[in-house]
Design a protein around this motif. Structure first.
Motif, mmCIF file in Angstrom:
data_model
loop_
_atom_site.group_PDB
_atom_site.id
_atom_site.type_symbol
_atom_site.label_atom_id
_atom_site.label_comp_id
_atom_site.label_asym_id
_atom_site.label_seq_id
_atom_site.Cartn_x
_atom_site.Cartn_y
_atom_site.Cartn_z
ATOM 1 N N UNK A 51 27.377 29.626 76.636
ATOM 2 C CA UNK A 51 27.251 28.816 77.846
ATOM 3 C C UNK A 51 25.832 28.924 78.393
ATOM 4 N N UNK A 52 25.347 30.169 78.502
ATOM 5 C CA UNK A 52 23.964 30.395 78.959
ATOM 6 C C UNK A 52 22.980 29.725 78.000
ATOM 7 N N UNK A 53 23.227 29.881 76.709
ATOM 8 C CA UNK A 53 22.343 29.304 75.699
ATOM 9 C C UNK A 53 22.285 27.784 75.801
ATOM 10 N N UNK A 54 23.453 27.150 75.962
ATOM 11 C CA UNK A 54 23.514 25.687 76.033
ATOM 12 C C UNK A 54 22.855 25.168 77.306
ATOM 13 N N UNK A 55 23.105 25.826 78.428
ATOM 14 C CA UNK A 55 22.488 25.403 79.698
ATOM 15 C C UNK A 55 20.968 25.465 79.600
ATOM 16 N N UNK A 112 17.338 17.306 79.445
ATOM 17 C CA UNK A 112 17.656 16.526 80.640
ATOM 18 C C UNK A 112 16.394 16.096 81.395
ATOM 19 N N UNK A 113 15.368 16.932 81.345
ATOM 20 C CA UNK A 113 14.105 16.590 82.026
ATOM 21 C C UNK A 113 13.232 15.647 81.199
ATOM 22 N N UNK A 114 13.664 15.349 79.986
ATOM 23 C CA UNK A 114 12.924 14.411 79.139
ATOM 24 C C UNK A 114 11.756 15.030 78.399
ATOM 25 N N UNK A 115 11.642 16.362 78.442
ATOM 26 C CA UNK A 115 10.548 17.014 77.713
ATOM 27 C C UNK A 115 10.789 16.993 76.209
ATOM 28 N N UNK A 116 12.067 17.031 75.831
ATOM 29 C CA UNK A 116 12.441 16.971 74.421
ATOM 30 C C UNK A 116 13.388 15.800 74.219
#
Length: 308
Positions: free
Chosen positions: A45-49, A56-60
């Motif tokens: 869960x921590x890894x996925x978040x 989500x920020x569009x950096x990747x």
């Protein structure tokens, strides 16, 4: 100083071994506070978040479709789902020392699979070096003493399946890094690990009637720190490192670094847990390191000597 792609791959492999080596300490801490299945669920869960933030920020940007997801799904099943799943439940039946001996066979299975499916052809020196590294791990664990009198058949089978899963991941990831970027593979496999382990953990709690205790471990600062290490470094970053390394070097060469992580775990026990360093630790460590050097650089050294 500029590094070649292969040098970067070897640096990635060594960082992978370093992080995995220390993860054992943090895993032991989390298991004093919650179950193995909950540890895996919270870890991913921590890894996925953390992995989702730059997406989500569009950096990747992930340029994938449903067909790509289906292609990557088998890789996700090998690692993390089957690898960690079989490992956790195998440790219920056998000791970590016994499991360590079995998991030391990962480079051997990887060599066999890579020869069959990737047509990689390790040299005689590479094969001998790989066996030397494996022998170093087995030697250390046997000298420490293991208990073979308990009912361990189920545990042996489960840990063996975990080792086979890791070998399968090494070979399949080596093949898929030619089509997908390490970041893409890492994100998808992390997402599937997050979904699968949380589903299993929630079902387990539902059957036991303990759903209210699912997030209770997060009230403990020690658990939070440990799960952050396991989730971000030991799951997400190591997956990225191994996928990058496999995009540049052969699967058989990469797999032998698993034994280096065993050596680092041993040293961590000496430094942080006050465990005694015995002569067989040093001898086994020399065997592991010589095996890694021989597997990855032995042929190059011999070639340079012949032409010097």
């Amino acid at each position: 100083m500029k590094f070649s792609h292969k040098k970067k791959a070897y640096i990635a492999a060594m960082l992978y071994a370093l992080i995995i080596g220390f993860s054992f300490l943090f895993s032991k801490l989390t298991l004093t506070l919650t179950s193995p299945l909950d540890t895996l669920a919270h870890r991913f869960t921590v890894s996925f978040i953390f992995a989702s933030i730059p997406v989500l920020l569009g950096w990747i940007k992930l340029d994938i479709n449903k067909r790509d997801l289906l292609r990557i799904l088998p890789l996700s099943l090998f690692y993390p789902t089957m690898f960690f799943g079989f490992q956790i439940f195998g440790l219920v039946y056998i000791s970590s020392s016994e499991a360590g001996i079995i998991q030391a066979t990962i480079p051997i299975f990887t060599m066999i699979f890579s020869t069959i499916f990737l047509k990689e052809r390790p040299s005689i020196l590479q094969k001998i070096s790989m066996l030397l590294s494996v022998a170093g791990v087995v030697y250390i664990f046997f000298m420490k003493g293991i208990n073979l009198k308990s009912n361990i058949f189920i545990g042996i089978v489960l840990i063996l399946l975990s080792a086979l899963s890791s070998a399968g991941n090494n070979v399949l990831a080596r093949k898929m890094t030619g089509k997908y970027t390490p970041i893409c593979l890492t994100y998808i496999t992390t997402a599937i690990g997050f979904v699968s382990f949380n589903i299993m953990a929630i079902i387990d709690h539902a059957l036991k009637g303990t759903l209210n205790a699912y997030f209770k471990p997060f009230t403990n600062p020690l658990f939070v720190g440990s799960i952050v290490y396991l989730g971000i470094l030991s799951s997400l970053i190591t997956s990225l490192l191994v996928n990058y390394a496999l995009s540049k070097i052969e699967a058989s060469k990469m797999s032998v670094f698993n034994n280096l992580s065993t050596l680092i775990t041993m040293l961590a026990g000496v430094i942080f847990l006050g465990e005694t360093l015995q002569y067989f630790h040093i001898l086994g460590a020399v065997m592991i390191i010589l095996g890694i050097i021989g597997t990855n650089f032995g042929d190059r050294i011999l070639f340079s000597r012949k032409h010097s």
